[in-house]
Design an enzyme around this catalytic site. Structure first.
Site, PDB file in Angstrom:
ATOM      1  N   LYS A 143      66.121  -9.867  10.579  1.00 42.01           N
ATOM      2  CA  LYS A 143      66.239 -10.564  11.775  1.00 42.01           C
ATOM      3  C   LYS A 143      67.656 -11.353  12.161  1.00 42.01           C
ATOM      4  CE  LYS A 143      64.622 -15.151  11.129  1.00 42.01           C
ATOM      5  NZ  LYS A 143      65.377 -16.280  11.692  1.00 42.01           N
ATOM      6  N   ASN A 144      68.222 -12.143  11.127  1.00 39.42           N
ATOM      7  CA  ASN A 144      69.142 -12.925  11.329  1.00 39.42           C
ATOM      8  C   ASN A 144      70.519 -11.945  11.716  1.00 39.42           C
ATOM      9  OD1 ASN A 144      67.746 -15.134  10.849  1.00 39.42           O
ATOM     10  ND2 ASN A 144      68.239 -15.495   8.955  1.00 39.42           N
ATOM     11  N   ARG A 167      57.553 -15.132  14.289  1.00 38.83           N
ATOM     12  CA  ARG A 167      58.965 -15.146  14.851  1.00 38.83           C
ATOM     13  C   ARG A 167      59.839 -14.354  14.109  1.00 38.83           C
ATOM     14  NH1 ARG A 167      59.966 -19.922  18.255  1.00 38.83           N
ATOM     15  NH2 ARG A 167      61.769 -18.769  18.381  1.00 38.83           N
ATOM     16  N   ASP A 179      66.421 -19.760   2.724  1.00 37.00           N
ATOM     17  CA  ASP A 179      65.247 -19.014   3.447  1.00 37.00           C
ATOM     18  C   ASP A 179      64.234 -18.624   2.312  1.00 37.00           C
ATOM     19  OD1 ASP A 179      66.531 -19.668   5.678  1.00 37.00           O
ATOM     20  OD2 ASP A 179      67.251 -17.706   6.281  1.00 37.00           O
ATOM     21  N   CYS A 236      64.216 -25.326  13.544  1.00 34.51           N
ATOM     22  CA  CYS A 236      63.272 -25.705  12.731  1.00 34.51           C
ATOM     23  C   CYS A 236      63.707 -27.163  12.092  1.00 34.51           C
ATOM     24  CB  CYS A 236      63.089 -24.693  11.663  1.00 34.51           C
ATOM     25  SG  CYS A 236      62.441 -23.156  12.134  1.00 34.51           S
ATOM     26  N   ARG A 270      70.726 -30.558  12.674  1.00 32.10           N
ATOM     27  CA  ARG A 270      71.104 -29.258  12.503  1.00 32.10           C
ATOM     28  C   ARG A 270      72.408 -29.157  13.696  1.00 32.10           C
ATOM     29  NH1 ARG A 270      67.098 -24.461  11.980  1.00 32.10           N
ATOM     30  NH2 ARG A 270      68.843 -23.362  11.434  1.00 32.10           N
TER      31      ARG A 270
HETATM   32  N1  EPU Z   1      75.835 -27.162  10.075  1.00 34.78           N
HETATM   33  C1  EPU Z   1      76.816 -28.136  10.604  1.00 34.78           C
HETATM   34  N2  EPU Z   1      77.475 -27.783  11.816  1.00 34.78           N
HETATM   35  C2  EPU Z   1      77.323 -26.632  12.352  1.00 34.78           C
HETATM   36  C3  EPU Z   1      76.560 -25.457  11.752  1.00 34.78           C
HETATM   37  C4  EPU Z   1      76.016 -25.743  10.744  1.00 34.78           C
HETATM   38  O1  EPU Z   1      76.686 -29.033  10.043  1.00 34.78           O
HETATM   39  O2  EPU Z   1      78.004 -26.411  13.302  1.00 34.78           O
HETATM   40  C5  EPU Z   1      75.259 -27.187   8.954  1.00 34.78           C
HETATM   41  C6  EPU Z   1      73.647 -26.940   9.124  1.00 34.78           C
HETATM   42  O3  EPU Z   1      72.989 -28.270   9.662  1.00 34.78           O
HETATM   43  C7  EPU Z   1      73.002 -26.825   7.846  1.00 34.78           C
HETATM   44  C8  EPU Z   1      74.339 -25.851   7.251  1.00 34.78           C
HETATM   45  O4  EPU Z   1      75.536 -26.218   8.049  1.00 34.78           O
HETATM   46  O5  EPU Z   1      72.981 -27.714   7.167  1.00 34.78           O
HETATM   47  C9  EPU Z   1      74.134 -24.447   7.293  1.00 34.78           C
HETATM   48  O6  EPU Z   1      73.869 -23.929   8.558  1.00 34.78           O
HETATM   49  P1  EPU Z   1      74.116 -22.518   9.422  1.00 34.78           P
HETATM   50  O7  EPU Z   1      74.900 -22.805  10.444  1.00 34.78           O
HETATM   51  O8  EPU Z   1      74.581 -21.658   8.256  1.00 34.78           O
HETATM   52  O9  EPU Z   1      72.516 -22.087   9.812  1.00 34.78           O
HETATM   53  P2  EPU Z   1      72.265 -21.497  11.174  1.00 34.78           P
HETATM   54  O10 EPU Z   1      73.142 -20.574  11.521  1.00 34.78           O
HETATM   55  O11 EPU Z   1      71.709 -22.754  12.007  1.00 34.78           O
HETATM   56  C10 EPU Z   1      71.137 -19.496  10.092  1.00 34.78           C
HETATM   57  C11 EPU Z   1      69.596 -18.806  10.051  1.00 34.78           C
HETATM   58  C12 EPU Z   1      68.446 -19.551   9.433  1.00 34.78           C
HETATM   59  C13 EPU Z   1      69.230 -19.617   7.985  1.00 34.78           C
HETATM   60  C14 EPU Z   1      70.579 -20.302   7.901  1.00 34.78           C
HETATM   61  C15 EPU Z   1      71.210 -20.163   6.442  1.00 34.78           C
HETATM   62  C16 EPU Z   1      69.524 -17.858  12.111  1.00 34.78           C
HETATM   63  C17 EPU Z   1      68.959 -17.959  13.776  1.00 34.78           C
HETATM   64  N3  EPU Z   1      69.352 -18.733  11.698  1.00 34.78           N
HETATM   65  O12 EPU Z   1      70.761 -20.748  10.769  1.00 34.78           O
HETATM   66  O13 EPU Z   1      67.426 -18.875   9.548  1.00 34.78           O
HETATM   67  O14 EPU Z   1      68.536 -20.632   7.203  1.00 34.78           O
HETATM   68  O15 EPU Z   1      71.387 -19.385   8.643  1.00 34.78           O
HETATM   69  O16 EPU Z   1      71.345 -19.010   5.981  1.00 34.78           O
HETATM   70  O17 EPU Z   1      70.362 -16.658  12.052  1.00 34.78           O
HETATM   71  C18 EPU Z   1      65.038 -18.522   8.917  1.00 34.78           C
HETATM   72  O18 EPU Z   1      65.445 -17.272   8.967  1.00 34.78           O
HETATM   73  O19 EPU Z   1      64.074 -18.952   8.414  1.00 34.78           O
HETATM   74  C19 EPU Z   1      66.527 -19.485   9.089  1.00 34.78           C
HETATM   75  C20 EPU Z   1      66.041 -20.855   9.161  1.00 34.78           C
END
Ligand code: EPU
Length: 434
Positions: free
Chosen positions: A22-23, A399, A307, A117, A122
């Protein structure tokens, strides 16, 4: 509104085939927008997140054709700049990849601020920091993100991420792929899907090196050409079936996986007494008659994936002894523990730490899927509980898990999806957007 009805007590047995990640797919589909040619992409997971992104691409003018259930052809050659469709964008977190892809292709992007979520705050400050360093003016106003390359084109830059972020790393890679000159991303995230996005773009003519390490170097190219690519298998879907096999005391061969991506999950399961045997592209999981407690701390890859934290939380309820989970990625990813408590689990949460007194008998109850992975945890708990568990809000689960009910039933689970009439206004509700 769909619900799952689960009668617990059946151990899972048999084989299950893992779908595409998915990701990775949610970044590769927007990446297709940058390609001046036809992309042939295999192993697209059939989940609502990918459906949503393909619909967004079509609204932007892309031609999308399914060649079979998991193979698509995307042709974005005729796409011209337009604002991304608000109503669809706000429903999916991964819509933030449209910022990088549209900036890269058009030098301009207007998208909605992604939701998420509810795991705490975030922000997308690191995405914005990256785009700004590449020469874009980025403004966030009234729920929209406006990004414009100052001189119509992005320019390579050196970017140090203050926080290891999967989304920011991938978004900057997207934007930098068509920028002028070299971009270096330091303190980059290293997840397998980051390597997959880089491999996809490289197979279309990009020049990206170091993906999978904490320093990614992107030499911008003038154009990306069409080509073929197959998405890697989903690490978290595989991990979920591994935990489900362990929790139910079953024996399941999980096929179409990359065992290296599952190492930290396999290691934790072995600590519980579960047997995990690795083969070239499959893993066999044999549940133990009695599970031992484990402690986990979630971290960016190659650490234990956040996750997988909720499914492991469900497993720990069954293990003998006191297990401790420390959530190292999100501020608040323990809402699902309230649902597990309804089933008899004993869990104390203090900030980013959950303490689980295991070895308690779980009993079926009506529970909610608070988000995608929390939903998977409730299904695992339901399969291990005595009696009937009703899991509501399963749209969250769909999803990210392709044919979850079908795959579990084929493994012997007693699970049905039932459909009930929806409230008039719930179809527009913004779901967990992962
Ligand atoms: N963060 C910041 N600033 C940013 C971006 C992130 O402070 O600009 C913080 C976030 O708040 C969090 C941490 O950094 O505390 C990590 O966030 P990250 O950016 O790595 O996560 P994401 O890109 O929002 C993706 C996946 C998530 C998965 C995370 C971590 C997608 C669409 N989502 O989220 O997937 O948990 O990476 O591996 O790719 C899931 O599949 O269930 C899911 C939630």
């Amino acid at each position: 509104m769909e619900k799952y009805i689960i009668n617990g007590g059946k151990a899972l047995h048999g084989e299950v085939e893992i779908s595409g990640a998915k990701n990775a797919a949610v970044a590769i589909i927007p990446a297709a927008l940058m390609v001046d040619g036809v992309c042939h992409i295999e192993n697209i997971p059939q989940i609502s997140d990918t459906d949503m992104l393909l619909t967004i691409l079509k609204e932007l003018g892309a031609k999308v054709r399914f060649l079979n259930k998991s193979t698509i052809e995307i042709d974005c050659t005729k796409v011209r700049y337009q604002d991304a469709p608000y109503d669809l964008m706000r429903k999916i977190r991964a819509s933030y990849y449209l910022i990088g892809a549209m900036l890269g292709r058009f030098g301009s992007a207007k998208t909605t601020m992604p939701g998420g979520c509810n795991f705490g705050v975030r922000p997308i400050d690191q995405h914005i920091k990256g785009m700004t360093a590449l020469g874009a003016d980025v403004d966030v106003k009234n729920g929209f993100v406006y990004a414009d390359a100052r001189d119509g084109k992005l320019h390579g830059a050196r970017i140090y991420l203050d926080k290891v972020s999967v989304g920011a790393t991938m978004n900057i890679i997207l934007a930098a792929a068509l920028a002028q000159g070299r971009t270096v991303i330091e303190n980059a995230a290293r997840e397998p899907h980051i390597v997959d996005l880089a491999n996809f773009l490289n197979s279309m003519g990009a020049d990206i090196r170091g993906a999978g390490t904490d320093t990614v170097k992107v030499n911008g190219v003038d154009r990306l050409h069409g080509g073929s690519y197959a998405i890697i298998p989903d690490q978290i879907e595989a991990g979920t079936y591994m935990v489900a096999a362990a929790a139910t005391g079953g024996e399941v061969l999980i096929k179409n996986v990359i065992p290296r991506h599952l190492e930290c999950i396999s290691a934790k399961l072995r600590e519980t007494g579960t047997i995990v045997q690795e083969y070239e592209d499959s893993v066999l999981v044999k549940g133990a008659s009695s599970l031992r407690k484990v402690n986990i701390k979630t971290l960016p890859y190659p650490g234990f994936p956040t996750d997988m934290q909720p499914p492991m939380g469900a497993l720990m309820c069954l293990a003998n002894g006191t297990s401790v989970i420390t959530e190292g990625v999100y501020d608040n990813r323990f809402k699902y523990t309230n649902e597990l408590r309804k089933m008899g689990a004993e869990i104390q949460v203090d900030g980013r730490v959950a303490v689980i007194e295991g070895g308690k008998r779980l009993t079926g109850a009506p529970v909610h899927a608070c988000d995608l992975r929390a939903g998977a945890a409730m299904v695992i708990a339901g399969m291990c509980a005595t009696g009937t568990t009703v899991v509501e809000d399963v749209r969250y689960i769909e999803r990210g898990y392709e044919n979850f009910v079908g795959k579990l039933k084929a493994l012997g689970a007693d699970i049905e999806c039932v459909d009930e009439p929806e409230d008039s206004d719930s179809s527009d509700k913004i779901l967990c957007v992962c």
